[in-house]
Design an enzyme around this catalytic site. Structure first.
Site: not given
Length: 333
Positions: A44, A174-175, A226-227, A305
């Site tokens: 990114h 950060d996911m 599914w979560k 992190g």
């Protein structure tokens, strides 16, 4: 190939100066891209910069556009991003959420009609540097099937959470809501490597560790099955309601990823307790986590992190790793 951070930032700024950015905004935008690479999120940073240029060329990103506050209720505001550069819009929104939190304990900005924020963790680190606990999330184009589905109908809607420490080594998650973000899939695919664990389905409908097969089918596996699917849906709905902006279903109609919705929430914990008490809570918890026996004696247990901090220090010392081909491509712009 490694280059100094200042060299990378100056080159990106040179290109942005030619695209209608004011000098100040070009410098900040280049800084945000460069610091993304410095922290090791290469998918990114520089690697995404050519696509960013394409989006400017297509009119999806408007270099001169700045976000505007449209509504304010207490310590929460709703902004219109006016299709400005996503990282500049997100930076402004998180800084304002921090300011609102400093004034009243909690602050939030919901942002509609904006663009890809690049590395979401940037804004978690920004808030943590100001001593705030932060939550921020964004939606995306449909790039993941809902649980039980075969075709993309939900986004992998990234979520960021940050908890501050006085030493700067903040705890930052950060996911994406997919087991692997598409940036991570691309990284493994380019390196011709298999994923450590299955990350999605191939054309035959089998779980696979082949990143290229997952990119082709767009059947990324939701984190937690599914979560993760359910959390993606709720984040998207919350964004639509809070920002009054586009949901993933609306983004599908645009045919490309722009005009997304985002939310930034900050809580100033310094108004409840001193920093030393916060540090004590965090250190005790992290020490307990690290007391767990590692699966492999060659590996250590990391908190969210921690690897970012390590990579940052290494890249400050040695220079930023860059892809020579992409670096040459940017230099030719």
């Amino acid at each position: 190939m490694r280059i100094p951070l200042t060299t990378l930032q100056a080159e990106l700024q040179r290109v942005l100066d030619k695209k209608g950015f004011t000098p100040e905004r070009a410098a900040l935008c280049a800084q945000l891209f460069s610091e993304t690479d410095q922290d090791g999120v290469y998918s990114h940073g520089l690697n995404r910069f050519p696509r960013f240029m394409q989006y400017i060329q297509k009119g999806y990103v408007v270099p001169a556009a700045e976000p505007q506050s449209e509504n304010k209720h207490g310590s929460f505001e709703r902004w219109n991003g006016n299709q400005g550069p996503g990282n500049l819009n997100a930076y402004a929104a998180m800084n304002h959420a921090v300011a609102l939190a400093k004034a009243g304990g909690i602050g939030g900005v919901a942002l509609r009609n904006t663009n890809h924020w690049m590395r979401g963790g940037t804004y978690g680190w920004l808030a943590a540097d100001a001593g705030c606990v932060a939550f921020c999330f964004t939606n995306t184009i449909p790039n993941m099937p809902p649980w039980g589905g075969k075709t993309p109908a939900i986004g992998n809607n990234p979520f960021v959470m940050a908890v501050p420490r006085t030493n700067g080594q903040h705890v930052v998650l950060d996911m994406a809501m997919s087991q692997y973000s598409y940036g991570k899939l691309y990284k493994y695919s380019q390196a011709s490597k298999k994923l450590p664990v299955p990350g999605g389905y191939d054309a035959a409908g089998n779980l696979t560790q082949d990143p290229a097969a997952i990119e082709q089918t767009e059947r990324a596996l939701p984190v937690g099955f599914w979560k993760g699917s359910g959390l993606s849906i709720l984040l998207d709905l919350a964004l639509g309601v809070l920002a009054g902006g586009r949901t993933t279903a609306d983004l599908k109609e645009l045919g490309d990823e722009y005009g997304v919705s985002q939310t930034f929430i900050c809580l100033d914990v310094t108004q409840f307790q001193d920093a030393a008490f916060t540090d004590e809570i965090i250190q005790k918890t992290l020490s307990f986590i690290k007391s767990s026996t590692p699966v492999s004696p060659d590996e250590s247990i990391l908190y969210p992190g921690e690897n970012t901090w390590r990579t940052r220090q290494e890249n400050i010392r040695l220079g930023i790793p860059v892809d020579p081909q992409i670096w040459q491509q940017v230099q030719a712009m």
